[in-house]
Design a protein around this motif. Structure first.
Motif, mmCIF file in Angstrom:
data_model
loop_
_atom_site.group_PDB
_atom_site.id
_atom_site.type_symbol
_atom_site.label_atom_id
_atom_site.label_comp_id
_atom_site.label_asym_id
_atom_site.label_seq_id
_atom_site.Cartn_x
_atom_site.Cartn_y
_atom_site.Cartn_z
ATOM 1 N N MET A 100 1.024 -1.301 -0.048
ATOM 2 C CA MET A 100 -0.003 -0.081 0.170
ATOM 3 C C MET A 100 0.730 1.261 -0.065
ATOM 4 O O MET A 100 0.839 1.588 -0.672
ATOM 5 N N ARG A 101 1.400 1.304 0.209
ATOM 6 C CA ARG A 101 3.105 2.294 0.578
ATOM 7 C C ARG A 101 3.368 2.408 -0.114
ATOM 8 O O ARG A 101 3.486 3.807 -0.968
ATOM 9 N N ALA A 102 3.894 1.685 -1.489
ATOM 10 C CA ALA A 102 4.547 1.318 -2.549
ATOM 11 C C ALA A 102 3.388 2.604 -3.578
ATOM 12 O O ALA A 102 3.978 2.723 -4.167
ATOM 13 N N ALA A 103 1.448 1.982 -3.354
ATOM 14 C CA ALA A 103 1.219 2.812 -4.241
ATOM 15 C C ALA A 103 1.431 3.434 -3.811
ATOM 16 O O ALA A 103 0.846 4.664 -4.846
ATOM 17 N N LEU A 104 1.110 4.264 -2.527
ATOM 18 C CA LEU A 104 1.280 5.800 -2.474
ATOM 19 C C LEU A 104 2.076 6.258 -2.773
ATOM 20 O O LEU A 104 1.799 7.678 -3.358
ATOM 21 N N PHE A 105 3.757 5.861 -2.779
ATOM 22 C CA PHE A 105 3.902 6.682 -3.271
ATOM 23 C C PHE A 105 4.585 7.528 -4.559
ATOM 24 O O PHE A 105 4.325 7.779 -5.587
ATOM 25 N N CYS A 106 4.136 6.253 -5.263
ATOM 26 C CA CYS A 106 3.576 6.249 -6.772
ATOM 27 C C CYS A 106 2.500 7.307 -7.147
ATOM 28 O O CYS A 106 3.028 8.234 -8.053
ATOM 29 N N ILE A 107 1.145 7.318 -6.117
ATOM 30 C CA ILE A 107 0.648 8.222 -5.982
ATOM 31 C C ILE A 107 1.299 9.968 -6.046
ATOM 32 O O ILE A 107 0.475 11.076 -6.415
ATOM 33 N N PHE A 108 1.640 9.846 -4.612
ATOM 34 C CA PHE A 108 1.577 11.404 -3.980
ATOM 35 C C PHE A 108 2.443 12.417 -4.483
ATOM 36 O O PHE A 108 3.011 13.164 -4.386
ATOM 37 N N THR A 109 3.408 11.439 -5.320
ATOM 38 C CA THR A 109 4.825 12.285 -5.889
ATOM 39 C C THR A 109 4.558 13.163 -7.337
ATOM 40 O O THR A 109 4.498 14.293 -7.740
ATOM 41 N N TYR A 110 2.821 12.991 -7.396
ATOM 42 C CA TYR A 110 2.219 14.100 -8.318
ATOM 43 C C TYR A 110 1.306 14.622 -7.640
ATOM 44 O O TYR A 110 0.952 15.422 -8.223
ATOM 45 N N LEU A 111 1.050 15.042 -6.254
ATOM 46 C CA LEU A 111 0.189 15.648 -5.671
ATOM 47 C C LEU A 111 1.063 17.436 -5.452
ATOM 48 O O LEU A 111 2.381 17.555 -5.053
ATOM 49 N N ASP A 112 -0.053 18.469 -5.567
ATOM 50 C CA ASP A 112 0.345 19.234 -4.754
ATOM 51 C C ASP A 112 1.458 20.035 -3.355
ATOM 52 O O ASP A 112 0.164 18.676 -2.547
ATOM 53 N N THR A 113 1.737 20.441 -2.970
ATOM 54 C CA THR A 113 1.914 20.695 -1.771
ATOM 55 C C THR A 113 0.542 21.304 -1.119
ATOM 56 O O THR A 113 0.509 20.294 0.388
ATOM 57 N N ARG A 114 -0.580 21.364 -1.355
ATOM 58 C CA ARG A 114 -1.777 22.244 -0.277
ATOM 59 C C ARG A 114 -1.823 20.239 0.036
ATOM 60 O O ARG A 114 -2.713 19.718 1.025
ATOM 61 N N THR A 115 -2.236 19.503 -0.768
ATOM 62 C CA THR A 115 -3.438 17.538 -0.909
ATOM 63 C C THR A 115 -2.165 17.005 -0.057
ATOM 64 O O THR A 115 -2.628 15.949 0.237
ATOM 65 N N LEU A 116 -0.959 17.086 -0.207
ATOM 66 C CA LEU A 116 0.441 16.675 0.731
ATOM 67 C C LEU A 116 -0.283 16.728 2.597
ATOM 68 O O LEU A 116 0.095 15.557 2.706
ATOM 69 N N LEU A 117 -0.670 18.326 2.776
ATOM 70 C CA LEU A 117 -0.387 18.207 4.142
ATOM 71 C C LEU A 117 -1.920 17.783 4.506
ATOM 72 O O LEU A 117 -2.124 17.457 5.768
ATOM 73 N N HIS A 118 -2.528 17.997 3.477
ATOM 74 C CA HIS A 118 -3.741 17.418 4.091
ATOM 75 C C HIS A 118 -4.185 15.813 3.691
ATOM 76 O O HIS A 118 -4.715 15.425 4.926
ATOM 77 N N ALA A 119 -3.538 15.292 2.621
ATOM 78 C CA ALA A 119 -3.050 13.859 3.076
ATOM 79 C C ALA A 119 -2.141 13.493 4.272
ATOM 80 O O ALA A 119 -3.361 12.473 5.026
ATOM 81 N N ALA A 120 -1.851 13.844 4.178
ATOM 82 C CA ALA A 120 -1.312 13.198 5.521
ATOM 83 C C ALA A 120 -1.834 13.500 7.095
ATOM 84 O O ALA A 120 -1.402 12.647 8.499
ATOM 85 N N GLU A 121 -3.229 13.846 7.415
ATOM 86 C CA GLU A 121 -3.966 13.499 8.518
ATOM 87 C C GLU A 121 -4.743 12.504 7.846
ATOM 88 O O GLU A 121 -5.936 12.375 9.010
ATOM 89 N N VAL A 122 -4.815 11.712 6.741
ATOM 90 C CA VAL A 122 -5.703 11.014 6.730
ATOM 91 C C VAL A 122 -5.578 9.640 8.104
ATOM 92 O O VAL A 122 -6.672 9.445 8.451
ATOM 93 N N CYS A 123 -4.377 8.976 7.318
ATOM 94 C CA CYS A 123 -3.866 7.885 9.011
ATOM 95 C C CYS A 123 -2.579 7.475 8.745
ATOM 96 O O CYS A 123 -2.020 8.131 8.563
ATOM 97 N N ARG A 124 -2.562 6.969 9.852
ATOM 98 C CA ARG A 124 -0.770 7.025 10.232
ATOM 99 C C ARG A 124 0.194 6.277 8.905
ATOM 100 O O ARG A 124 1.188 6.695 8.221
ATOM 101 N N ASP A 125 -0.554 5.489 8.619
ATOM 102 C CA ASP A 125 0.084 4.573 6.865
ATOM 103 C C ASP A 125 0.430 6.338 5.447
ATOM 104 O O ASP A 125 1.093 6.057 5.043
ATOM 105 N N TRP A 126 -0.732 6.840 5.482
ATOM 106 C CA TRP A 126 -0.713 8.288 4.762
ATOM 107 C C TRP A 126 0.210 9.347 5.337
ATOM 108 O O TRP A 126 0.796 9.679 4.504
#
Length: 365
Positions: free
Chosen positions: A43-69
């Motif tokens: 799951m983390r490997a898949a998230l790395f593939c996706i999160f590299t395309y996210l902008d700064t604001r979205t990354l900050l919000h994604a960090a609040e979803v759960c521990r793995d995110w």
């Protein structure tokens, strides 16, 4: 990223910043004694593939979803392109981001705003207290990115970021290849250009034209143009401008930057045939694109550029009536301006101009 940065502050809580945060991190996968299941790793490997395309604001919000995110969203590998724009930020926030930006290769700060002015605070007090107020946080960001940072853009951040920002970049980010710094309150001066040139020798793209209207219109001067030519003779793209730029500085620039391919002139005094001849005599033989923004130019000057710069593929002229006349609303000024535009447009019928000349008139359809 159009609103104030209150959402950023909520999303960018420091690790272990509160008791509840510390409890949440207890048993974190980052602890060496915890076994991480193959499913979590996938799951983390898949998230790395996706999160590299996210902008700064979205990354900050994604960090609040759960521990793995949070683990992935705060990993330096996904913080390679940092963009903060249209937001109200503080220096501490930038310093907090620095812990995740150790692999950043691009940093863009655009249209940032300081704290709101207090009810009993005068405009002068507010200006003094907020002047350069983000530079401590920016220093942390630049120090963290270090030699990984290749692109730095700072634009429309009046008063809160001064040209000292470029001096900081020269200290920490010596591998920079592209730099943009545009300000209406603190245009870059020759001292800072010298410091940037001493620290960052690999810059090939430089955009430092002051924003208009500028509070210090003559600070960016011929001396700045001469310094640019001495510091970066291998420049490929350059944007300069302001009332302080003249034929002497432009000629020096053309003489020293022989590899220049793109030249943008913003709010420079009128370019006549004589000016074009003097500048082209010194260089610009490899120029491929010439952009003139709010810079009056005569048809004969355009003809001269096209005849000397054989590699020209595009000439963009963006003008308005206010660039030529102090009283643009007068009928006489409007009539003369229409005649000027007609003469410029007529050049498109000449051989070699139809495909490369683009004239954009402010206020026209």
């Amino acid at each position: 990223m159009a609103g104030p940065l209150s959402s950023y502050r909520l999303s960018a809580r420091p690790e272990g910043g509160s008791g509840r945060g510390r409890r949440a991190e207890r048993g974190s996968p980052s602890r060496s004694n915890e076994v991480i299941s193959p499913e979590i790793l996938k799951m983390r490997a898949a998230l790395f593939c996706i999160f590299t395309y996210l902008d700064t604001r979205t990354l900050l919000h994604a960090a609040e979803v759960c521990r793995d995110w949070r683990f992935v969203a705060r990993h330096p590998a996904v913080w390679t392109r940092v963009l903060l724009e249209n937001a109200r930020v503080c220096s501490k926030f930038l310093a907090m981001l620095a812990q995740w930006c150790t692999q950043a290769h691009s940093l863009t700060l655009q249209n940032l705003k300081p704290r709101q002015r207090g009810k009993k605070e005068s405009k002068e007090e507010y200006a003094r207290s907020t002047r350069g107020c983000l530079e401590a946080g920016l220093e942390s960001l630049l120090k963290a990115a270090g030699g990984n940072l290749l692109i730095l853009r700072i634009s429309h951040c009046p008063n809160i970021l001064t040209d000292r920002s470029l001096w900081l970049a020269s200290c920490y980010c010596r591998a920079l290849q592209a730099v943009t710094y545009r300000s209406a309150t603190d245009p870059v001066g020759h001292e800072v250009i010298w410091a940037l040139g001493a620290g960052c020798r690999e810059i090939v793209s430089l955009q430092v034209a002051p924003l208009h209207p500028c509070q210090q219109p003559t600070r960016f001067s011929n001396r700045c143009l001469q310094m640019i030519g001495r510091c970066w003779p291998h420049l490929r793209a350059l944007g300069v401008g302001g009332a302080g730029c003249g034929v002497q500085g432009l000629a020096s620039l053309a003489r020293n930057c022989m590899r220049l391919q793109v030249l943008e002139l913003d709010h420079v005094s009128e370019i006549t045939q004589e000016v074009a001849a003097e500048v082209c005599r010194e260089g610009l033989k490899g120029l491929e694109m010439l952009v003139l923004t709010a810079t009056p130019i005569t048809p004969k000057a355009l003809l001269h550029f096209n005849s000397i710069c054989r590699n020209l593929k595009s000439i963009v002229v963006q003008i308005g009536i206010a660039d030529y006349f102090k009283e643009p609303s007068s009928p006489e000024a409007q009539k003369l301006f229409e005649d000027m535009v007609t003469k410029l447009q007529a050049l498109r019928r000449r051989p070699g101009f139809s495909k490369i000349l683009h004239i954009k008139v402010e206020g026209s359809c």
